[in-house]
Design an enzyme around this catalytic site. Structure first.
Site, PDB file in Angstrom:
ATOM      1  N   SER A 241       0.839  -1.224   0.000  1.00 10.32           N
ATOM      2  CA  SER A 241       0.000   0.000   0.000  1.00 10.32           C
ATOM      3  C   SER A 241       0.864   1.261   0.000  1.00 10.32           C
ATOM      4  O   SER A 241       0.566   2.226  -0.724  1.00 10.32           O
ATOM      5  CB  SER A 241      -0.972   0.004   1.185  1.00 10.32           C
ATOM      6  OG  SER A 241      -0.301  -0.230   2.403  1.00 10.32           O
ATOM      7  N   HIS A 271      -1.880  -8.884   1.831  1.00 14.34           N
ATOM      8  CA  HIS A 271      -1.578  -7.625   2.539  1.00 14.34           C
ATOM      9  C   HIS A 271      -2.752  -7.332   3.498  1.00 14.34           C
ATOM     10  O   HIS A 271      -3.076  -8.165   4.326  1.00 14.34           O
ATOM     11  CB  HIS A 271      -1.330  -6.539   1.480  1.00 14.34           C
ATOM     12  CG  HIS A 271      -0.798  -5.239   2.005  1.00 14.34           C
ATOM     13  ND1 HIS A 271      -0.160  -5.109   3.205  1.00 14.34           N
ATOM     14  CD2 HIS A 271      -0.810  -3.981   1.467  1.00 14.34           C
ATOM     15  CE1 HIS A 271       0.199  -3.848   3.399  1.00 14.34           C
ATOM     16  NE2 HIS A 271      -0.196  -3.140   2.353  1.00 14.34           N
ATOM     17  N   HIS A 318       5.703 -12.771   7.291  1.00 12.92           N
ATOM     18  CA  HIS A 318       5.945 -11.378   6.893  1.00 12.92           C
ATOM     19  C   HIS A 318       7.132 -11.327   5.944  1.00 12.92           C
ATOM     20  O   HIS A 318       8.061 -12.126   6.074  1.00 12.92           O
ATOM     21  CB  HIS A 318       6.219 -10.479   8.113  1.00 12.92           C
ATOM     22  CG  HIS A 318       5.971  -9.048   7.821  1.00 12.92           C
ATOM     23  ND1 HIS A 318       6.931  -8.234   7.266  1.00 12.92           N
ATOM     24  CD2 HIS A 318       4.856  -8.296   7.954  1.00 12.92           C
ATOM     25  CE1 HIS A 318       6.406  -7.032   7.097  1.00 12.92           C
ATOM     26  NE2 HIS A 318       5.151  -7.040   7.496  1.00 12.92           N
ATOM     27  N   ARG A 327       2.971  -4.875  16.624  1.00 13.32           N
ATOM     28  CA  ARG A 327       1.568  -4.425  16.496  1.00 13.32           C
ATOM     29  C   ARG A 327       0.627  -5.533  16.999  1.00 13.32           C
ATOM     30  O   ARG A 327      -0.431  -5.254  17.541  1.00 13.32           O
ATOM     31  CB  ARG A 327       1.266  -4.058  15.036  1.00 13.32           C
ATOM     32  CG  ARG A 327       2.168  -2.940  14.504  1.00 13.32           C
ATOM     33  CD  ARG A 327       1.975  -2.729  13.014  1.00 13.32           C
ATOM     34  NE  ARG A 327       2.325  -3.919  12.241  1.00 13.32           N
ATOM     35  CZ  ARG A 327       2.170  -4.035  10.926  1.00 13.32           C
ATOM     36  NH1 ARG A 327       1.663  -3.025  10.235  1.00 13.32           N
ATOM     37  NH2 ARG A 327       2.513  -5.146  10.296  1.00 13.32           N
ATOM     38  N   ASP A 373      -2.348  -8.477  11.497  1.00 13.38           N
ATOM     39  CA  ASP A 373      -3.699  -8.917  11.132  1.00 13.38           C
ATOM     40  C   ASP A 373      -4.172 -10.135  11.921  1.00 13.38           C
ATOM     41  O   ASP A 373      -5.354 -10.459  11.905  1.00 13.38           O
ATOM     42  CB  ASP A 373      -3.742  -9.226   9.631  1.00 13.38           C
ATOM     43  CG  ASP A 373      -3.358  -8.009   8.806  1.00 13.38           C
ATOM     44  OD1 ASP A 373      -3.881  -6.927   9.098  1.00 13.38           O
ATOM     45  OD2 ASP A 373      -2.527  -8.137   7.888  1.00 13.38           O
TER      46      ASP A 373
HETATM   47  N1  HAX Z   1       1.040 -19.791   5.524  1.00 10.91           N
HETATM   48  C1  HAX Z   1       1.437 -20.677   4.573  1.00 10.91           C
HETATM   49  N2  HAX Z   1       2.496 -20.485   3.781  1.00 10.91           N
HETATM   50  C2  HAX Z   1       3.227 -19.384   3.970  1.00 10.91           C
HETATM   51  C3  HAX Z   1       2.912 -18.434   4.965  1.00 10.91           C
HETATM   52  C4  HAX Z   1       1.761 -18.664   5.754  1.00 10.91           C
HETATM   53  N3  HAX Z   1       1.352 -17.807   6.683  1.00 10.91           N
HETATM   54  N4  HAX Z   1       3.821 -17.435   4.920  1.00 10.91           N
HETATM   55  C5  HAX Z   1       4.687 -17.744   3.932  1.00 10.91           C
HETATM   56  N5  HAX Z   1       4.310 -18.902   3.353  1.00 10.91           N
HETATM   57  C6  HAX Z   1       4.937 -19.572   2.200  1.00 10.91           C
HETATM   58  C7  HAX Z   1       4.890 -18.662   0.974  1.00 10.91           C
HETATM   59  O1  HAX Z   1       3.613 -18.726   0.355  1.00 10.91           O
HETATM   60  C8  HAX Z   1       6.037 -19.218   0.156  1.00 10.91           C
HETATM   61  O2  HAX Z   1       5.579 -20.422  -0.440  1.00 10.91           O
HETATM   62  P1  HAX Z   1       6.089 -20.874  -1.909  1.00 10.91           P
HETATM   63  O3  HAX Z   1       7.583 -20.996  -1.792  1.00 10.91           O
HETATM   64  O4  HAX Z   1       5.392 -22.166  -2.131  1.00 10.91           O
HETATM   65  O5  HAX Z   1       5.682 -19.803  -2.859  1.00 10.91           O
HETATM   66  C9  HAX Z   1       7.068 -19.598   1.225  1.00 10.91           C
HETATM   67  O6  HAX Z   1       6.314 -19.769   2.439  1.00 10.91           O
HETATM   68  C10 HAX Z   1       8.133 -18.546   1.461  1.00 10.91           C
HETATM   69  O7  HAX Z   1       7.482 -17.318   1.757  1.00 10.91           O
HETATM   70  P2  HAX Z   1       8.218 -16.216   2.651  1.00 10.91           P
HETATM   71  O8  HAX Z   1       9.469 -15.817   1.939  1.00 10.91           O
HETATM   72  O9  HAX Z   1       8.324 -16.686   4.049  1.00 10.91           O
HETATM   73  O10 HAX Z   1       7.141 -15.051   2.661  1.00 10.91           O
HETATM   74  P3  HAX Z   1       6.889 -13.921   1.564  1.00 10.91           P
HETATM   75  O11 HAX Z   1       7.791 -12.779   1.874  1.00 10.91           O
HETATM   76  O12 HAX Z   1       6.916 -14.460   0.198  1.00 10.91           O
HETATM   77  O13 HAX Z   1       5.376 -13.527   1.897  1.00 10.91           O
HETATM   78  C11 HAX Z   1       3.534 -12.981   3.252  1.00 10.91           C
HETATM   79  C12 HAX Z   1       5.042 -12.793   3.035  1.00 10.91           C
HETATM   80  C13 HAX Z   1       3.089 -12.059   4.368  1.00 10.91           C
HETATM   81  C14 HAX Z   1       2.776 -12.608   1.982  1.00 10.91           C
HETATM   82  C15 HAX Z   1       3.278 -14.455   3.644  1.00 10.91           C
HETATM   83  O14 HAX Z   1       3.906 -14.735   4.864  1.00 10.91           O
HETATM   84  C16 HAX Z   1       1.816 -14.805   3.723  1.00 10.91           C
HETATM   85  O15 HAX Z   1       1.205 -15.149   2.704  1.00 10.91           O
HETATM   86  N6  HAX Z   1       1.189 -14.714   4.962  1.00 10.91           N
HETATM   87  C17 HAX Z   1      -0.233 -14.952   5.122  1.00 10.91           C
HETATM   88  C18 HAX Z   1      -1.042 -13.739   4.680  1.00 10.91           C
HETATM   89  C19 HAX Z   1      -0.857 -12.587   5.641  1.00 10.91           C
HETATM   90  O16 HAX Z   1      -0.968 -12.722   6.841  1.00 10.91           O
HETATM   91  N7  HAX Z   1      -0.593 -11.392   5.096  1.00 10.91           N
HETATM   92  C20 HAX Z   1      -0.442 -10.168   5.885  1.00 10.91           C
HETATM   93  C21 HAX Z   1       1.004  -9.743   6.027  1.00 10.91           C
HETATM   94  C22 HAX Z   1       1.185  -8.465   6.831  1.00 10.91           C
HETATM   95  C23 HAX Z   1       0.545  -7.338   6.141  1.00 10.91           C
HETATM   96  O17 HAX Z   1       0.936  -6.881   5.086  1.00 10.91           O
HETATM   97  N8  HAX Z   1      -0.512  -6.866   6.707  1.00 10.91           N
HETATM   98  O18 HAX Z   1      -1.309  -6.008   6.064  1.00 10.91           O
END
Ligand code: HAX
Length: 439
Positions: A241, A271, A318, A327, A373
């Protein structure tokens, strides 16, 4: 006279000059190297922009102008009789770089009250969209509709000096922030309360007025709203964002257009939409078990099933953080202090105990700890804000404070249009081959 604007001018003018000299004299100093993995995997860890308002440390979490969340919960001014900071104060801190006095904060409350009138056509646009429209789509559409009011766009079309961009940006940012609670509350009441709307109460601070216009008069809800609006404001510049607002703003799209882009990004489930997904996920878990409080073993099985189904566990992980999000911790503290017992909040605590080792055991998730979140929806639900699909709108109202403070700085420091380079996979393969041949 707008005191905040004058104070900002005093800060921004010398810093803009200093940065110009910095670029001229040290522009070729290297800040780092990046790898093939970083290029393919979302540019993580690459330093590619300057954000003055806050800085995220992977281990420690967010600091706003050097202050942590626990420090700010103590040091920022409160409403009379209040225990949580007024979000007006964190806006002042991000914009000016100093802790505000009580007077500074009252001055911002008054500024936002004065600027808060929302033109009728914005409500008409919201009303025209189908009942089933997601609140974040309504929110983005309403912000676009507000763009008719942009003083930046009007002034630019007449012709303005580059040095004055920030002043028009400031006016739009302040007007938009002032109007967002009314817009958000209108969406809430239209979607969930039969379209019976509540007029603003100009005696209330910005966050309390939002709770009031949504239909919540209790002191406790206003207290939560002040904390919620304070902790969601900013998370340095690279999150989706903030980055989209900054990027679109760099084309001199006005603050309303830039913020709409940011909110479209916040509406993504990886996000900001994760806050609604967390509550959906908990409710599905409860339903699958026939209601009531699940056991730790049942939660464990549900997490494993979520992973086996190829889904993410929302609220966990994250892109930068490698520890529990402060947070999340602030909300846990709020729960312990003011609520003490609630079934959904208890489930949140149980997930916190059970989820990290399971996520860690996958060997690929870099951060197994909860983010902001993971907790926010449980607190809102406790106070009767049950409409999960609305939660990201509240996040968006708060996020406006951080990204608008940054956008004013972007224009004051004369940051140019953003245009990173890209390469093809063929280019990358050629680079790898050349590196191998050299080795
Ligand atoms: N559940 C399952 N799998 C997860 C995971 C979770 N909570 N977090 C990461 N992973 C997976 C990724 O999907 C990725 O899988 P692939 O290799 O198969 O593609 C792998 O673990 C490596 O990911 P990472 O490097 O640890 O994490 P990223 O930086 O790529 O992604 C995210 C960060 C926040 C998007 C991710 O942790 C996620 O999808 N979390 C769940 C959704 C979430 O809570 N989002 C909010 C984040 C905070 C925010 O922005 N708030 O607004």
């Amino acid at each position: 006279m707008d005191k905040l604007k004058e104070k900002f001018r005093e800060k921004a003018t010398p810093l803009a000059a200093e940065i110009k000299t910095l670029i001229k004299e040290h522009g070729d100093v290297k800040l780092g190297e990046y790898t093939v993995a970083q290029v393919y995997q979302g540019m993580k860890g690459m330093i590619g922009m300057v954000t003055e308002t806050s800085r995220l440390d992977p281990e420690e979490g967010i600091r706003f102008r050097g202050y942590s969340i626990p420090e700010l919960r103590k040091q920022l001014p409160k409403a009379p009789g209040g225990t949580e900071p007024l979000p007006e104060g964190i806006f002042y801190l991000m914009l000016i770089g100093e802790l505000p006095t009580q007077d500074d904060v009252t001055n911002i409350t008054h500024e936002w009250q004065r600027r808060s009138n929302v033109p009728k056509h914005v409500f008409d646009v919201i009303d025209k969209l189908p009942e089933s429209t997601h609140p974040m789509t309504l929110f983005c559409t309403a912000i676009l509709a507000l763009q008719t009011e942009s003083v930046f766009a009007k002034a630019y079309s007449k012709g303005i000096n580059k040095k004055d961009y920030w002043e028009y940006c400031y006016e739009d940012a302040m007007n938009m922030i002032a109007r967002l609670p009314r817009v958000a509350a209108y969406i809430y009441r239209k979607k969930y309360k039969g379209g019976i709307h509540i007029e603003p109460d100009h005696k209330l601070d910005w966050a309390a007025n939002l709770a009031h216009m949504m239909g919540f008069e209790e002191f406790d809800v206003k207290r939560l709203m002040r904390l919620y609006m304070t902790i969601h404001v900013d998370h340095e510049g690279g999150n989706v964002s903030a980055h989209s607002t900054h990027l679109v703003g760099s084309a001199l799209s006005d603050p309303y257009l830039a913020f709409t882009a940011g909110m479209a990004g916040l509406a993504g489930p990886l996000h900001g939409l994760a806050n609604q997904e967390v509550l959906h996920w908990i409710m599905e878990l409860k339903e699958a078990l026939g209601g009531g409080l699940p056991t730790e073993q049942q939660i464990e099985e549900y997490i494993k099933k979520t992973l086996a189904d190829g889904k993410v566990v929302p609220g966990y992980g994250h892109a930068v953080l490698r520890k529990t999000d402060p947070r999340f911790a602030a909300q846990q503290d709020f729960y312990r202090n003011w609520i003490k017992h609630d079934d959904i909040c208890e489930i949140v605590q149980m997930i916190y105990k059970v989820a990290p080792p399971i996520l860690e055991s996958t060997g690929k998730i870099k951060n197994p700890w909860p983010n902001v979140d993971a907790h926010s929806g449980a607190l809102l639900t406790h106070y009767g804000i049950h409409e999960h699909d609305f939660y990201t709108v509240l996040f968006g109202v708060s996020r406006a404070l951080g990204v608008m403070a940054s956008l004013i700085w972007d224009r004051a420091l004369g940051h140019p249009i953003e245009r990173p380079g890209s390469v093809t996979t063929e280019n990358i393969k050629a680079k790898i081959a050349a590196a191998k041949a050299k080795a």
